[in-house]
Design an enzyme around this catalytic site. Sequence first.
Site, PDB file in Angstrom:
ATOM      1  CD  GLN A 128      -2.247  -1.443   2.712  1.00 31.96           C
ATOM      2  OE1 GLN A 128      -2.634  -0.003   3.409  1.00 31.96           O
ATOM      3  NE2 GLN A 128      -3.328  -2.421   2.728  1.00 31.96           N
ATOM      4  CE1 TYR A 161      -0.080   3.641   5.267  1.00 31.57           C
ATOM      5  CE2 TYR A 161       0.259   1.258   5.786  1.00 31.57           C
ATOM      6  CZ  TYR A 161      -0.583   2.426   5.058  1.00 31.57           C
ATOM      7  OH  TYR A 161      -2.235   2.136   4.228  1.00 31.57           O
ATOM      8  NE  ARG A 205       7.240   1.110  12.944  1.00 28.91           N
ATOM      9  CZ  ARG A 205       6.198   1.568  11.781  1.00 28.91           C
ATOM     10  NH1 ARG A 205       5.597   1.141  11.647  1.00 28.91           N
ATOM     11  NH2 ARG A 205       7.895   2.539  11.269  1.00 28.91           N
ATOM     12  CE1 TYR A 212      -9.478  -1.097   9.885  1.00 36.83           C
ATOM     13  CE2 TYR A 212      -9.865  -0.238  12.110  1.00 36.83           C
ATOM     14  CZ  TYR A 212     -10.103  -0.572  11.438  1.00 36.83           C
ATOM     15  OH  TYR A 212     -11.912  -0.578  11.011  1.00 36.83           O
ATOM     16  CG  ASP A 226      -5.211  -5.580   7.910  1.00 38.68           C
ATOM     17  OD1 ASP A 226      -4.729  -4.568   8.268  1.00 38.68           O
ATOM     18  OD2 ASP A 226      -5.633  -5.516   6.312  1.00 38.68           O
ATOM     19  CB  CYS A 270      -2.989   8.936   8.968  1.00 39.49           C
ATOM     20  SG  CYS A 270      -4.190   7.423   7.495  1.00 39.49           S
TER      21      CYS A 270
END
Length: 401
Positions: free
Chosen positions: A205, A210, A217, A234, A255, A344
């Site tokens: 993606q 990301y 994290r 997610y 997910d 986001c």
Amino acid sequence: MKETTKRPSTAPKVRLKAGRERRVLGRYPFGHSGDILEADAGIAPGSIVDVHAESGTFLGRGYFNAEGGTPLRMLTLEREEIDARFYERRVREALRRREERVTGTNALRVVHGEADGLPGVIADRFGDVLSVQFRNAGVERHRDLVLNALASVTGASSAFERSDTVERRREGLELRTGALWGELPSRVEFFEDDLTLAFDPTTSQKTGFYLDQRDNRRLLRSLVNPGDTFLDVYSYTGTFSLHAAKAGAKTLAVDKDHVALGVLEGCARDNAVERLVGVRLGDALDVLGALEKEKRTASVAVFDPPTLAKRKDDVPNAKRVFTTGAASLLRMLSNGGHLLISTCAHYLRVDDLLDAARVAAGEANVGAEVVAVTYQPADHPWMLAVPESLYLKSVLLKVEK
């Protein structure tokens, strides 16, 4: 205005309405349709134009696309040539700022669009591989100059393009993906702290990974103890889970992208934590409901959905999703456990996240302390003059039962 010794070639002209020049001079890079007083006839989409105030005063130069969602995108307040040297200088300046501030990884965002004075250019570096995205007609028109600058400054041996965004359709552009130069690996590898990470550039993606959640994290990993349980909702390719597993937690990534979960399982093996990483395929809210029925518990959790509010009108529904998900997780978390909720979406504010969390805590019948509010990392700059450059917002909660 200061002029360079080399006068730029003649460019078409665009004039702004009275008073609209103040934002441009304040370094706001966008000229919306309501800002434009007049433009020369026949300007090709993405052309460089000279921008003037209604009085005729020169303001700067930028890209212009009369049919685009945002017709004017400023590049400079100077009378300078927009050429190979211009793009190379901008890329070099952007990379220098990041290399001084980003540590512990060989992956970073090299160019972050308007925040780096290159509207419409997104470039991420993963080790020796570059991922590039062109979002508007201006950078598409100058793509060779931009690519040459990126190749020269970064020295990346290979690059691929992921110009498959909604923004391009609004600009009247076709979507483009594929290799740009060099021999593109089928599996792009890089590291983040003590983790080896990877993705497939053809099925991933966005730009592949990301990078903007790097700091979060690390934050959640600092809260994990060996033997804890960790829920990653997610998850995409589950880098939150990998960090938690490295700290000794048993993790579950949720997910609906089975390819992304497959990448997670491969990375778990690469990092020798496969016994600690589990996956659950399905819609996140449905899976959370099932986990509650299974009496699952967790010590730490993250709820990080995709962009739920692409317009202001989407905000109420987005807040409901956050409330529903956060309520489930707050019920499952142990006393003293932590929940990170993250968005986001530019249109979702920190206050929206706090509102959703407050309602969720009430539904879950728990108390919660706001431990931290975080934003995007240093390689995704948030510029004061450009409110749109702030997009990633996260709230860390500590549960009190």
